[in-house]
Write a protein that holds these residues in place. Structure first.
Motif, PDB file in Angstrom:
ATOM      1  N   TYR A 191      88.147 103.382 126.802  1.00 33.42           N
ATOM      2  CA  TYR A 191      89.254 103.351 125.863  1.00 33.42           C
ATOM      3  C   TYR A 191      90.132 102.145 126.639  1.00 33.42           C
ATOM      4  O   TYR A 191      90.227 101.920 127.795  1.00 33.42           O
ATOM      5  CB  TYR A 191      90.325 104.525 125.918  1.00 33.42           C
ATOM      6  CG  TYR A 191      89.683 105.684 125.363  1.00 33.42           C
ATOM      7  CD1 TYR A 191      89.203 105.966 124.141  1.00 33.42           C
ATOM      8  CD2 TYR A 191      88.839 106.587 126.063  1.00 33.42           C
ATOM      9  CE1 TYR A 191      88.830 107.099 123.719  1.00 33.42           C
ATOM     10  CE2 TYR A 191      88.455 107.713 125.806  1.00 33.42           C
ATOM     11  CZ  TYR A 191      88.353 108.018 124.412  1.00 33.42           C
ATOM     12  OH  TYR A 191      87.614 109.187 124.025  1.00 33.42           O
ATOM     13  N   ARG A 192      91.320 101.582 125.586  1.00 33.70           N
ATOM     14  CA  ARG A 192      91.953 100.578 125.945  1.00 33.70           C
ATOM     15  C   ARG A 192      93.561 101.174 125.485  1.00 33.70           C
ATOM     16  O   ARG A 192      93.360 101.271 124.306  1.00 33.70           O
ATOM     17  CB  ARG A 192      91.897  99.187 125.685  1.00 33.70           C
ATOM     18  CG  ARG A 192      90.521  98.555 126.157  1.00 33.70           C
ATOM     19  CD  ARG A 192      90.594  97.218 125.994  1.00 33.70           C
ATOM     20  NE  ARG A 192      89.371  96.658 126.696  1.00 33.70           N
ATOM     21  CZ  ARG A 192      89.388  96.140 127.751  1.00 33.70           C
ATOM     22  NH1 ARG A 192      90.251  96.352 128.673  1.00 33.70           N
ATOM     23  NH2 ARG A 192      88.164  95.924 128.234  1.00 33.70           N
ATOM     24  N   ALA A 193      94.405 101.292 126.409  1.00 30.79           N
ATOM     25  CA  ALA A 193      95.524 102.227 125.994  1.00 30.79           C
ATOM     26  C   ALA A 193      96.754 101.371 126.370  1.00 30.79           C
ATOM     27  O   ALA A 193      96.958 100.287 127.210  1.00 30.79           O
ATOM     28  CB  ALA A 193      95.854 103.435 126.757  1.00 30.79           C
ATOM     29  N   VAL A 194      97.894 101.245 125.426  1.00 30.24           N
ATOM     30  CA  VAL A 194      98.855 100.534 125.539  1.00 30.24           C
ATOM     31  C   VAL A 194     100.281 101.734 125.273  1.00 30.24           C
ATOM     32  O   VAL A 194     100.055 102.490 124.275  1.00 30.24           O
ATOM     33  CB  VAL A 194      99.321  99.595 124.585  1.00 30.24           C
ATOM     34  CG1 VAL A 194     100.427  98.762 124.665  1.00 30.24           C
ATOM     35  CG2 VAL A 194      97.970  98.667 124.702  1.00 30.24           C
ATOM     36  N   ALA A 195     101.262 101.766 126.091  1.00 24.37           N
ATOM     37  CA  ALA A 195     102.369 102.696 126.100  1.00 24.37           C
ATOM     38  C   ALA A 195     103.486 101.948 126.538  1.00 24.37           C
ATOM     39  O   ALA A 195     103.457 101.284 127.330  1.00 24.37           O
ATOM     40  CB  ALA A 195     101.929 104.023 126.732  1.00 24.37           C
ATOM     41  N   THR A 196     104.685 102.518 126.033  1.00 29.71           N
ATOM     42  CA  THR A 196     105.925 101.729 126.364  1.00 29.71           C
ATOM     43  C   THR A 196     106.645 103.069 127.125  1.00 29.71           C
ATOM     44  O   THR A 196     106.800 104.398 126.641  1.00 29.71           O
ATOM     45  CB  THR A 196     106.919 101.528 125.224  1.00 29.71           C
ATOM     46  OG1 THR A 196     106.227 100.080 124.539  1.00 29.71           O
ATOM     47  CG2 THR A 196     108.419 101.124 125.859  1.00 29.71           C
ATOM     48  N   VAL A 197     107.112 102.703 128.388  1.00 33.29           N
ATOM     49  CA  VAL A 197     107.630 103.845 129.260  1.00 33.29           C
ATOM     50  C   VAL A 197     108.934 103.362 129.175  1.00 33.29           C
ATOM     51  O   VAL A 197     109.488 102.407 129.635  1.00 33.29           O
ATOM     52  CB  VAL A 197     106.947 103.716 130.552  1.00 33.29           C
ATOM     53  CG1 VAL A 197     107.768 105.196 131.446  1.00 33.29           C
ATOM     54  CG2 VAL A 197     105.333 104.283 130.369  1.00 33.29           C
ATOM     55  N   HIS A 198     110.059 104.315 129.196  1.00 33.34           N
ATOM     56  CA  HIS A 198     111.473 103.984 129.145  1.00 33.34           C
ATOM     57  C   HIS A 198     111.758 104.251 130.624  1.00 33.34           C
ATOM     58  O   HIS A 198     112.471 105.400 131.067  1.00 33.34           O
ATOM     59  CB  HIS A 198     112.180 105.020 128.241  1.00 33.34           C
ATOM     60  CG  HIS A 198     111.784 104.955 126.827  1.00 33.34           C
ATOM     61  ND1 HIS A 198     112.239 103.801 126.140  1.00 33.34           N
ATOM     62  CD2 HIS A 198     110.862 105.401 125.968  1.00 33.34           C
ATOM     63  CE1 HIS A 198     111.570 103.843 125.036  1.00 33.34           C
ATOM     64  NE2 HIS A 198     110.866 104.664 124.738  1.00 33.34           N
ATOM     65  N   GLY A 199     111.620 103.216 131.445  1.00 28.58           N
ATOM     66  CA  GLY A 199     112.125 103.138 132.951  1.00 28.58           C
ATOM     67  C   GLY A 199     111.727 101.904 133.538  1.00 28.58           C
ATOM     68  O   GLY A 199     110.922 101.135 132.853  1.00 28.58           O
ATOM     69  N   PRO A 200     112.512 101.528 134.607  1.00 27.46           N
ATOM     70  CA  PRO A 200     112.308 100.240 135.105  1.00 27.46           C
ATOM     71  C   PRO A 200     111.013 100.054 135.470  1.00 27.46           C
ATOM     72  O   PRO A 200     110.237 100.841 136.015  1.00 27.46           O
ATOM     73  CB  PRO A 200     113.273 100.111 136.352  1.00 27.46           C
ATOM     74  CG  PRO A 200     114.087 101.483 136.093  1.00 27.46           C
ATOM     75  CD  PRO A 200     113.352 102.437 135.346  1.00 27.46           C
ATOM     76  N   ALA A 201     110.441  98.738 135.321  1.00 25.48           N
ATOM     77  CA  ALA A 201     109.149  98.355 135.580  1.00 25.48           C
ATOM     78  C   ALA A 201     108.565  98.713 137.054  1.00 25.48           C
ATOM     79  O   ALA A 201     107.388  99.056 137.280  1.00 25.48           O
ATOM     80  CB  ALA A 201     108.689  96.917 135.409  1.00 25.48           C
ATOM     81  N   GLU A 202     109.468  98.271 137.993  1.00 26.68           N
ATOM     82  CA  GLU A 202     109.149  98.641 139.505  1.00 26.68           C
ATOM     83  C   GLU A 202     108.845  99.948 139.918  1.00 26.68           C
ATOM     84  O   GLU A 202     107.859 100.409 140.363  1.00 26.68           O
ATOM     85  CB  GLU A 202     110.136  97.915 140.381  1.00 26.68           C
ATOM     86  CG  GLU A 202     109.968  97.908 141.619  1.00 26.68           C
ATOM     87  CD  GLU A 202     110.907  97.267 142.482  1.00 26.68           C
ATOM     88  OE1 GLU A 202     110.953  97.214 143.628  1.00 26.68           O
ATOM     89  OE2 GLU A 202     111.660  96.609 141.992  1.00 26.68           O
TER      90      GLU A 202
END
Length: 340
Positions: free
Chosen positions: A242-253
């Motif tokens: 699979y190739r997955a993409v998700a947006t996470v509501h938190g700082p990237a670091e």
């Protein structure tokens, strides 16, 4: 502090690195003559530090284990406490201090008397740690052996278990240890395969330095961390289902640190409070679990199978907590599925 005392402390600090130091190199580092180095070595020996010397072109000075702890370092109880603490830290990958723990452990174990080594080993055998995550455990003794061989440019032999379960014996020239998330990787030149390789340290056993020294090789990457990152991306592209993409509501670091390093995928910042995670897992269950454990709101963009699995997992969690179907909010579409 006198110039001589300061120089002796600097010399002792260099000798505590697990390698042999040629007299000329020590003299250059401390900006003195080789004759002064010989005199300082004798002063350290008089103080109780077991400095061994070897002759020849490959010879030099090395701080070895003695019959007692050298003065001005640690008493027995302090030495055992620090060694056990460093073993625990090195084996369980606490972010930010892994490599420093391995270096310190290698230095300390090099000078521990035999009786104290036995006490440290006994404590390690009798203690069962509770891992803080889902990563594999690593034997700190293996890390110490590899760290010493890297510092001393020595070839290492070990047994290695591949991901498919096959066993092999390897002879390598170790270059660097890389801590990525909750895993340790050894970057090394494989002599039998005449090429660079990365090895998961939790999959190797019986490592020992052969004593054969080699000239440092040039790594085909900017640094060891970049090499591991690129190899992980390549392997993920070859094996991913699979190739997955998700947006996470938190700082990237913060999100990147929680996910566990380059092996977990790529995290790109969107703004100060959100980021996008690109991953290529071969298990929807693994990906859904990692997202849930982030402790942040997230939105699944693809694949649709992951969105469905997250909804199913969320339903199970609600039912386990005693919630009813009427407690649930309306189910969103698979293209915009919030989780967490």
């Amino acid at each position: 502090m006198s110039e001589t005392s300061a120089r002796l402390l600097n010399l002792l600090s260099l000798l505590q690195t697990p390698r042999e130091w040629p007299g000329r190199e020590l003299a250059d580092r401390l900006r003195v003559t080789t004759r002064t180095i010989r005199r300082d070595i004798e002063r350290l020996r008089e103080l109780g530090y077991p400095v061994h010397a070897t002759m020849g072109a490959e010879g030099g000075y090395r701080l070895a284990a003695g019959t007692a702890m050298p003065p001005l370092l640690l008493d027995d109880e302090e030495a055992v406490a620090i060694a056990v603490g460093l073993r625990s830290t090195a084996g369980h990958t606490i972010a930010g201090i892994e490599e420093a723990s391995v270096r310190a452990l290698a230095k300390l174990e090099q000078v521990l008397p035999t009786r104290l080594r036995r006490r440290v080993a006994t404590l390690g055998t009798a203690t069962v740690p509770m891992p803080s995550g889902d990563g594999p455990t690593v034997d700190p003794e293996h890390l110490a052996v590899l760290a010493a061989a890297i510092a001393n440019h020595e070839r290492v032999r070990f047994r290695y278990r591949a991901g498919a379960g096959g066993l092999s014996r390897r002879l390598v020239e170790p270059h660097r240890l890389v801590a990525a998330g909750r895993r340790w990787y050894l970057v090394a030149f494989d002599n039998d395969r005449d090429d660079w390789r990365i090895f998961r340290v939790d999959r190797l056993s019986e490592p020992f330095a052969t004593g054969a020294r080699t000239a440092p090789r040039e790594l085909p990457a900017a640094d060891a961390g970049a090499y591991v990152r690129e190899r992980m991306r390549g392997m993920a592209g070859m094996t991913a289902t699979y190739r997955a993409v998700a947006t996470v509501h938190g700082p990237a670091e913060e999100v990147a640190a929680r996910l566990g390093g380059p092996a977990a995928g790529r995290v790109e910042p969107l703004d100060e409070g959100s980021c996008r995670w690109h991953s290529a897992p071969d298990s929807l269950e693994w990906l859904a679990l990692r997202l849930a454990l982030l402790g942040r709101e997230f939105t699944v963009h693809e694949p649709a199978e992951l969105a469905g699995y997250v909804r199913e997992m969320g339903g199970r969690m609600m039912r386990a907590g005693g919630a009813t179907e009427t407690d649930a909010t309306p189910e969103p579409s698979s293209e915009n599925t919030p989780g967490g």
